[in-house]
Scaffold this motif. Structure first.
Motif, PDB file in Angstrom:
ATOM      1  N   SER A  44       0.836  -1.211   0.000  1.00  0.00           N
ATOM      2  CA  SER A  44       0.000   0.000   0.000  1.00  0.00           C
ATOM      3  C   SER A  44       0.867   1.256   0.000  1.00  0.00           C
ATOM      4  CB  SER A  44      -0.921  -0.001   1.220  1.00  0.00           C
ATOM      5  OG  SER A  44      -1.683  -1.178   1.295  1.00  0.00           O
ATOM      6  N   ARG A  48       0.927   4.092  -1.734  1.00  0.00           N
ATOM      7  CA  ARG A  48       0.264   5.394  -1.768  1.00  0.00           C
ATOM      8  C   ARG A  48      -0.395   5.706  -0.426  1.00  0.00           C
ATOM      9  NH1 ARG A  48      -1.050   8.998  -5.519  1.00  0.00           N
ATOM     10  NH2 ARG A  48      -0.351   7.611  -7.191  1.00  0.00           N
ATOM     11  N   GLU A  49      -1.045   4.717   0.161  1.00  0.00           N
ATOM     12  CA  GLU A  49      -1.711   4.955   1.444  1.00  0.00           C
ATOM     13  C   GLU A  49      -0.691   5.257   2.545  1.00  0.00           C
ATOM     14  OE1 GLU A  49      -5.126   2.987   4.342  1.00  0.00           O
ATOM     15  OE2 GLU A  49      -4.493   1.924   2.528  1.00  0.00           O
ATOM     16  N   GLU A  76       0.627   8.867   1.926  1.00  0.00           N
ATOM     17  CA  GLU A  76      -0.426   9.827   2.291  1.00  0.00           C
ATOM     18  C   GLU A  76      -0.584   9.901   3.808  1.00  0.00           C
ATOM     19  OE1 GLU A  76      -1.998  11.934   0.491  1.00  0.00           O
ATOM     20  OE2 GLU A  76      -1.827  11.217  -1.571  1.00  0.00           O
ATOM     21  N   SER A  77      -0.547   8.776   4.486  1.00  0.00           N
ATOM     22  CA  SER A  77      -0.698   8.758   5.941  1.00  0.00           C
ATOM     23  C   SER A  77       0.480   9.450   6.621  1.00  0.00           C
ATOM     24  CB  SER A  77      -0.830   7.318   6.445  1.00  0.00           C
ATOM     25  OG  SER A  77      -2.010   6.720   5.948  1.00  0.00           O
ATOM     26  N   SER A 130       7.551   0.740   0.635  1.00  0.00           N
ATOM     27  CA  SER A 130       6.699   1.012   1.791  1.00  0.00           C
ATOM     28  C   SER A 130       6.690  -0.199   2.711  1.00  0.00           C
ATOM     29  CB  SER A 130       5.272   1.349   1.353  1.00  0.00           C
ATOM     30  OG  SER A 130       4.686   0.258   0.656  1.00  0.00           O
ATOM     31  N   GLU A 136       4.219  -1.807   5.714  1.00  0.00           N
ATOM     32  CA  GLU A 136       2.876  -1.698   6.284  1.00  0.00           C
ATOM     33  C   GLU A 136       2.755  -2.523   7.562  1.00  0.00           C
ATOM     34  OE1 GLU A 136       3.025  -1.114   1.987  1.00  0.00           O
ATOM     35  OE2 GLU A 136       3.099  -3.078   2.987  1.00  0.00           O
ATOM     36  N   ARG A 170      -0.327  -4.010   9.936  1.00  0.00           N
ATOM     37  CA  ARG A 170      -1.773  -4.213  10.052  1.00  0.00           C
ATOM     38  C   ARG A 170      -2.097  -4.970  11.328  1.00  0.00           C
ATOM     39  NH1 ARG A 170      -0.825  -4.192   4.567  1.00  0.00           N
ATOM     40  NH2 ARG A 170      -2.285  -2.907   3.365  1.00  0.00           N
ATOM     41  N   GLN A 175      -6.473  -4.232   9.357  1.00  0.00           N
ATOM     42  CA  GLN A 175      -6.532  -2.779   9.205  1.00  0.00           C
ATOM     43  C   GLN A 175      -5.121  -2.176   9.262  1.00  0.00           C
ATOM     44  OE1 GLN A 175      -9.460  -1.025   8.608  1.00  0.00           O
ATOM     45  NE2 GLN A 175     -10.251  -3.109   8.385  1.00  0.00           N
ATOM     46  N   LEU A 176      -4.846  -1.235   8.367  1.00  0.00           N
ATOM     47  CA  LEU A 176      -3.553  -0.558   8.365  1.00  0.00           C
ATOM     48  C   LEU A 176      -3.459   0.356   9.586  1.00  0.00           C
ATOM     49  CD1 LEU A 176      -0.964  -0.195   6.593  1.00  0.00           C
ATOM     50  CD2 LEU A 176      -2.063   1.841   5.651  1.00  0.00           C
TER      51      LEU A 176
END
Length: 196
Positions: free
Chosen positions: A67, A69-70, A73-74, A103, A105, A107, A111-112
């Motif tokens: 993820s 892009r997420e 952005e976060s 990136s 991640e 979770r 959920q991220l």
């Protein structure tokens, strides 16, 4: 001089390979090279027992490059990351397409809840920004990342400026000369994060 150069992916790569990194301050690009530099030589990686207990107490799941892009952005929404402007976000995502930016991640129950991104430059990893939405997510992510990078042949995580989590794992101040020496040697070697 560097501040006047065009801001594009090629210039980003050339800057990083010289030990510089960009910041967007009030709409104006600034290239930075702080002295001292803060970095974690992975040969010095140590996880204190109390930190080990804290980060293993949560059922976190980790991944790479799922993820990007997420994550970017976060990170940009974090109040401490005002430098991460729209144009820099887009350039980092272009670097992702080139296989340079990655990136990480975190979770919990799908959920991220945390993550970070950085650049892979030979055997050097630059830690650009991170975020967390639940307690210990950022620490757990960094411990997982450091161990993964160490196992994959990376020699150093460069954090630019002091970071508490990096310091707890063995990070330290180093001169710009020492960092650039590590970077030069890291650029002529090979390491791989793994399959995307």
């Amino acid at each position: 001089m560097a501040d006047g150069l065009p801001l594009n992916v090629d210039q980003m790569l050339l800057g990083y390979m010289q030990g510089l990194f960009p910041m967007d301050v009030g709409g104006k690009l600034r290239w930075r090279c702080p002295h001292p530099r803060f970095a974690l030589p992975l040969a010095d990686l140590r996880v204190p027992p109390d930190l080990e207990r804290a980060v293993s107490s949560e059922p976190f799941e980790f991944s790479f490059d799922r993820s990007p892009r997420e994550v970017v952005e976060s990170c940009a929404r974090d109040a401490d990351e005002e430098w991460l402007s729209e144009r820099l976000k887009q350039l980092y995502l272009e670097l992702f397409e080139l296989g340079v930016m990655h990136s990480v991640e975190v979770r919990r129950r799908g959920q991220l809840v945390g993550g970070s991104f950085g650049l892979s430059l030979g055997k050097i990893w630059t830690h650009e920004a991170c975020f967390e939405r639940v307690t210990h997510a950022a620490d757990a992510e960094f411990v997982h990342l450091a161990r993964h990078l160490s196992s994959r042949g990376y020699s150093c995580i460069e954090g630019q400026v002091h970071s508490e989590i990096m310091a707890r794992l063995g990070g330290r101040d180093m001169s710009v000369h020492e960092y650039r020496s590590l970077l030069a040697r890291g650029l002529v070697a090979r390491a791989s994060l793994g399959d995307r």
